[in-house]
Design a protein around this motif. Sequence first.
Motif, short mmCIF file in Angstrom:
data_model
loop_
_atom_site.label_atom_id
_atom_site.label_comp_id
_atom_site.label_asym_id
_atom_site.label_seq_id
_atom_site.Cartn_x
_atom_site.Cartn_y
_atom_site.Cartn_z
N ASP A 74 7.30 -3.82 19.27
CA ASP A 74 8.04 -4.38 18.16
C ASP A 74 9.18 -5.27 18.66
O ASP A 74 9.75 -5.03 19.73
N ARG A 141 11.71 2.74 18.64
CA ARG A 141 11.93 2.58 17.21
C ARG A 141 12.93 3.67 16.79
O ARG A 141 12.80 4.82 17.18
N SER A 149 15.73 0.55 9.56
CA SER A 149 15.30 0.88 10.92
C SER A 149 15.70 -0.22 11.89
O SER A 149 16.04 -1.34 11.50
N VAL A 151 14.93 -1.46 16.34
CA VAL A 151 14.19 -1.27 17.59
C VAL A 151 15.20 -1.53 18.70
O VAL A 151 15.74 -2.62 18.82
N ARG A 291 13.76 -3.50 8.21
CA ARG A 291 14.15 -3.71 9.59
C ARG A 291 15.43 -4.54 9.65
O ARG A 291 15.46 -5.68 9.21
N ASN A 307 7.38 8.14 12.90
CA ASN A 307 7.95 6.86 13.31
C ASN A 307 7.07 6.11 14.31
O ASN A 307 7.55 5.30 15.10
#
Length: 326
Positions: A74, A141, A149, A151, A291, A307
């Motif tokens: 990601d 993550r 969320s 990363v 995100r 997740n």
Amino acid sequence: MSRIHIPRIDASQITPEHIWVSRREWLRQAGLGALALGAGGLLPSAALGADSPVGSAPGNPYAGRPNPRYTVNDKPTPEKDVSSYNNFYEFGTGKRDPYDHAGKMQTQPWSVSVEGEVAKPRRFDIDDLLRLAPLEERVYRMRCVEAWSMVIPWEGYSLSTLLKQAEPTSRAKYVEFVTAVQPGNMPGLDERIIDWPYIEGLRIDEAMHPLTLLVFGVYGKRLPNPNGAPVRVSIPWKYGFKSGKSLVKIRLTEKMPLTSWVKIAPGEYGFYANVNPDVPHPRWSQATERRIGDGLFAPRVKTLMFNGYADQVASLYSGMDLRRYY
């Protein structure tokens, strides 16, 4: 002028320049080169605290070697967003409060005690912890219960490395984390939302799982104060409130610890807190997430079971009713 504290590390543990160069090349190949080189800007020192981060350079003790086994593909969250949009209630309930107020937190000297159901209780200062094992960079993550969320490329090593130093006994069934309390430096303490200090915990097998990371850095730099300097944990298959920041004590226990959010609102926050799109929070769905860093109008993405770490951790919960044990 702020004093930069550089841990006393053995020469054998300093990352050689050829490895650091290889690390940057590996990140470029993974599409992360701009991030590794500092794209997104650096955080102002006022937000980072008196002990400003050591920059990403050869010999930097906070830059770990990339571990592809624990790296997701990601797109990483921009560095500036990771510490300016955060939950750290010791500094206030607003997402920017840690960024605005955490600079006063004193992170030197610092020590973490490991005690309870162990054969060798011990107190480690931060330099001891940094010398305990080479740091790895793991791109994880991270998912918050409020359905946002990130990363994040953390720098650290498996928590099990530290716990094994204390030799857990057969009675050690759980691990309790106790975080710092600094009246005067943490304005959120006055709000009494939580019965401070902040307490979190894991089952012993969760704590010993290699994905559970003891974190000292991020983006190849020292961990900023808003993110839990100088040491925190990261448990990527659980909601973010499980990952205790600014740790001062780790206690191994026979009984399940009463954690802070379970004590406050047991109907909303469970002890396990595994990311599960099928179990909604009483006030919102957990089926999708936003995100941070993707833009205000970016489409929400589907939340993944555990997740996205189901292959690694689902066996820990074999036979458990995950709706009951949320």
